[in-house]
Design a protein around this motif. Structure first.
Motif, PDB file in Angstrom:
ATOM      1  N   UNK A 192      12.750 -88.084 -62.690  1.00  0.00           N
ATOM      2  CA  UNK A 192      13.287 -86.591 -62.584  1.00  0.00           C
ATOM      3  C   UNK A 192      13.752 -86.571 -61.150  1.00  0.00           C
ATOM      4  N   UNK A 193      14.516 -85.499 -61.109  1.00  0.00           N
ATOM      5  CA  UNK A 193      15.297 -85.580 -59.730  1.00  0.00           C
ATOM      6  C   UNK A 193      15.935 -84.237 -59.476  1.00  0.00           C
ATOM      7  N   UNK A 194      16.515 -84.246 -58.283  1.00  0.00           N
ATOM      8  CA  UNK A 194      17.302 -82.823 -58.191  1.00  0.00           C
ATOM      9  C   UNK A 194      18.639 -83.282 -57.528  1.00  0.00           C
ATOM     10  N   UNK A 195      19.507 -82.145 -57.992  1.00  0.00           N
ATOM     11  CA  UNK A 195      20.845 -82.744 -57.517  1.00  0.00           C
ATOM     12  C   UNK A 195      21.154 -81.673 -56.434  1.00  0.00           C
ATOM     13  N   UNK A 196      21.962 -82.347 -55.227  1.00  0.00           N
ATOM     14  CA  UNK A 196      22.169 -81.602 -54.089  1.00  0.00           C
ATOM     15  C   UNK A 196      23.266 -82.099 -53.160  1.00  0.00           C
ATOM     16  N   UNK A 197      23.378 -82.098 -52.026  1.00  0.00           N
ATOM     17  CA  UNK A 197      24.356 -82.475 -51.249  1.00  0.00           C
ATOM     18  C   UNK A 197      23.899 -83.721 -50.190  1.00  0.00           C
ATOM     19  N   UNK A 198      24.697 -84.619 -50.115  1.00  0.00           N
ATOM     20  CA  UNK A 198      24.534 -85.802 -48.885  1.00  0.00           C
ATOM     21  C   UNK A 198      25.686 -85.703 -47.883  1.00  0.00           C
ATOM     22  N   UNK A 199      25.333 -85.753 -46.396  1.00  0.00           N
ATOM     23  CA  UNK A 199      26.446 -85.642 -45.645  1.00  0.00           C
ATOM     24  C   UNK A 199      26.008 -86.298 -44.651  1.00  0.00           C
ATOM     25  N   UNK A 215      26.913 -74.683 -51.297  1.00  0.00           N
ATOM     26  CA  UNK A 215      27.817 -75.373 -52.345  1.00  0.00           C
ATOM     27  C   UNK A 215      29.339 -75.104 -51.942  1.00  0.00           C
ATOM     28  N   UNK A 216      29.483 -74.239 -51.210  1.00  0.00           N
ATOM     29  CA  UNK A 216      31.011 -73.743 -50.594  1.00  0.00           C
ATOM     30  C   UNK A 216      31.306 -74.890 -49.708  1.00  0.00           C
ATOM     31  N   UNK A 217      30.456 -75.727 -49.261  1.00  0.00           N
ATOM     32  CA  UNK A 217      31.024 -76.718 -48.224  1.00  0.00           C
ATOM     33  C   UNK A 217      32.145 -77.574 -48.740  1.00  0.00           C
ATOM     34  N   UNK A 218      32.255 -77.877 -50.168  1.00  0.00           N
ATOM     35  CA  UNK A 218      33.090 -78.541 -50.943  1.00  0.00           C
ATOM     36  C   UNK A 218      34.520 -77.988 -50.849  1.00  0.00           C
ATOM     37  N   UNK A 219      34.519 -76.462 -50.692  1.00  0.00           N
ATOM     38  CA  UNK A 219      35.814 -75.825 -50.844  1.00  0.00           C
ATOM     39  C   UNK A 219      36.261 -75.597 -49.331  1.00  0.00           C
ATOM     40  N   UNK A 220      35.359 -75.973 -48.417  1.00  0.00           N
ATOM     41  CA  UNK A 220      35.491 -75.661 -47.090  1.00  0.00           C
ATOM     42  C   UNK A 220      35.758 -77.217 -46.270  1.00  0.00           C
ATOM     43  N   UNK A 226      39.859 -87.010 -48.202  1.00  0.00           N
ATOM     44  CA  UNK A 226      39.715 -88.238 -48.480  1.00  0.00           C
ATOM     45  C   UNK A 226      38.154 -88.982 -48.323  1.00  0.00           C
ATOM     46  N   UNK A 227      37.619 -88.085 -47.782  1.00  0.00           N
ATOM     47  CA  UNK A 227      35.950 -88.571 -47.542  1.00  0.00           C
ATOM     48  C   UNK A 227      35.081 -87.744 -48.334  1.00  0.00           C
ATOM     49  N   UNK A 290      31.870 -89.138 -46.356  1.00  0.00           N
ATOM     50  CA  UNK A 290      31.117 -88.470 -45.337  1.00  0.00           C
ATOM     51  C   UNK A 290      30.282 -87.098 -46.140  1.00  0.00           C
ATOM     52  N   UNK A 291      30.726 -86.599 -47.209  1.00  0.00           N
ATOM     53  CA  UNK A 291      30.117 -85.550 -47.847  1.00  0.00           C
ATOM     54  C   UNK A 291      30.160 -85.677 -49.419  1.00  0.00           C
ATOM     55  N   UNK A 292      29.125 -85.667 -50.030  1.00  0.00           N
ATOM     56  CA  UNK A 292      28.844 -86.172 -51.497  1.00  0.00           C
ATOM     57  C   UNK A 292      27.862 -85.301 -52.102  1.00  0.00           C
ATOM     58  N   UNK A 293      28.528 -84.971 -53.295  1.00  0.00           N
ATOM     59  CA  UNK A 293      27.108 -84.439 -54.134  1.00  0.00           C
ATOM     60  C   UNK A 293      26.511 -85.450 -54.815  1.00  0.00           C
ATOM     61  N   UNK A 294      25.282 -85.274 -54.561  1.00  0.00           N
ATOM     62  CA  UNK A 294      24.151 -86.428 -54.843  1.00  0.00           C
ATOM     63  C   UNK A 294      22.837 -86.025 -55.309  1.00  0.00           C
ATOM     64  N   UNK A 295      22.316 -87.122 -56.041  1.00  0.00           N
ATOM     65  CA  UNK A 295      20.847 -87.144 -56.659  1.00  0.00           C
ATOM     66  C   UNK A 295      19.963 -87.494 -55.544  1.00  0.00           C
ATOM     67  N   UNK A 296      19.002 -86.763 -55.879  1.00  0.00           N
ATOM     68  CA  UNK A 296      17.768 -86.597 -54.494  1.00  0.00           C
ATOM     69  C   UNK A 296      17.272 -88.231 -54.480  1.00  0.00           C
ATOM     70  N   UNK A 297      16.885 -88.764 -55.629  1.00  0.00           N
ATOM     71  CA  UNK A 297      16.365 -90.106 -55.532  1.00  0.00           C
ATOM     72  C   UNK A 297      17.087 -91.201 -54.730  1.00  0.00           C
ATOM     73  N   UNK A 298      18.363 -90.992 -54.916  1.00  0.00           N
ATOM     74  CA  UNK A 298      19.257 -92.031 -54.223  1.00  0.00           C
ATOM     75  C   UNK A 298      19.317 -91.876 -52.928  1.00  0.00           C
TER      76      UNK A 298
END
Length: 301
Positions: A192-199, A215-220, A226-227, A290-298
């Motif tokens: 089990x895991x959560x989905x979030x943001x890694x940066x 989540x707005x960070x991806x649109x900003x 490229x990163x 530098x900025x990535x949608x991510x799974x918590x366990x990873x």
């Protein structure tokens, strides 16, 4: 998901269907394909049972937390009381680097088998490879949204829970007989895991945790062009776009909401030249992302 070593599948009568269906699902709503070349609409005719229940892409009832589904057994599970086979190869099919190598080595030593770890890029490509016969695993990770395809195509075998006593002993009660596989006919919970943001805090200047809508960070993210990357899983990317707009029901079947989510995601091409992959645990430390949608366990690992 599991198959006993004695019962690896042979040629499958519905294999071609599964290859096409998995490919169509990826082209329609997969992270990469969606961002690169989706049409402006994702509306598709909905199939239903005689009772009016929605059907998934494999033709089986569509599971929801409030719509529990018992998957049909296309054959009987293996008999109880068999001894584990020895001397062969036990193949695990999963995301890259998702099992501790020592665990695999210890398992092979205990049961006198050679353990082979084969990886897939994402769950859609994994099901495609399974359906094509390119890989014949003994155990495989599977997600609820792809489960009906695998069962309908007879790609996975029913379980005999006599061999899995820890399911009832150690697993949360709601997952012993989950809504997507009542009775655990084909699956046991893997993680089990959560989905979030890694940066990278040395590269990304915004206080993401302090944002009203992180989540707005991806649109900003124009400054990080490229990163920036998303997971290559449609359920994750579309869910993120829905949550960003305040839609908490990520299982929505409203085509307007889904189409808007897709349109929002397509904006990221111009904003940051968005990438898609499931290896954020590598790209963030390496600095290729530098900025990535991510799974918590990873990220914790």
């Amino acid at each position: 998901m599991t198959m006993h070593p004695r019962e690896r599948h042979n040629q499958l009568s519905r294999r071609d269907f599964l290859v096409r269906a998995a490919g169509a699902a990826a082209a329609l709503s997969g992270g990469g394909a969606m961002l690169a070349g989706c049409s402006s609409s994702t509306t598709a005719p909905a199939s239903t049972t005689k009772k009016g229940e929605l059907l998934g892409p494999g033709g089986l009832p569509l599971a929801r937390p409030d719509k529990r589904v018992t998957l049909p057994l296309w054959e009987d599970p293996i008999a109880s009381g068999l001894q584990p086979e020895t001397g062969g190869t036990f193949t695990v099919f999963n995301y890259p680097a998702y099992l501790y190598k020592k665990l695999l080595k210890d398992f092979g030593k205990k049961y006198k088998v050679d353990v082979q770890y084969t990886s897939f890029d994402n769950i859609s490509s994994g099901v495609q490879r399974l359906a094509s016969g390119a890989v014949t695993p003994d155990v495989m990770e599977m997600t609820p949204d792809m489960l009906d395809l695998a069962v309908a195509g007879k790609l996975i075998k029913p379980l005999n829970l006599d061999y899995i006593p820890n399911l009832k002993k150690n697993v949360w009660p709601e997952l012993v007989s989950p809504f997507y596989d009542v009775g655990s006919h084909y699956t046991v919970p893997y993680t089990c895991y959560a989905t979030g943001i890694a940066w990278r805090t040395d590269k990304v200047k915004q206080d993401i945790a302090g944002m009203t809508q992180p989540w707005d960070i991806f649109w900003e993210s124009q400054a990080y062009k490229g990163k920036v990357a998303l997971l290559s899983e449609p359920r994750e990317t579309i869910a993120m776009a829905l949550l960003r707009k305040g839609h908490l029901n990520i299982n929505t079947e409203d085509p307007k909401l889904i189409n808007q989510a897709v349109a929002d995601l397509k904006e990221l091409n111009a904003i940051c030249n968005i990438k898609v992959d499931d290896v954020q645990y590598q790209t963030i430390p390496e600095g290729t992302s530098w900025l990535h949608q991510a799974w918590s366990g990873d990220m914790i690992a």
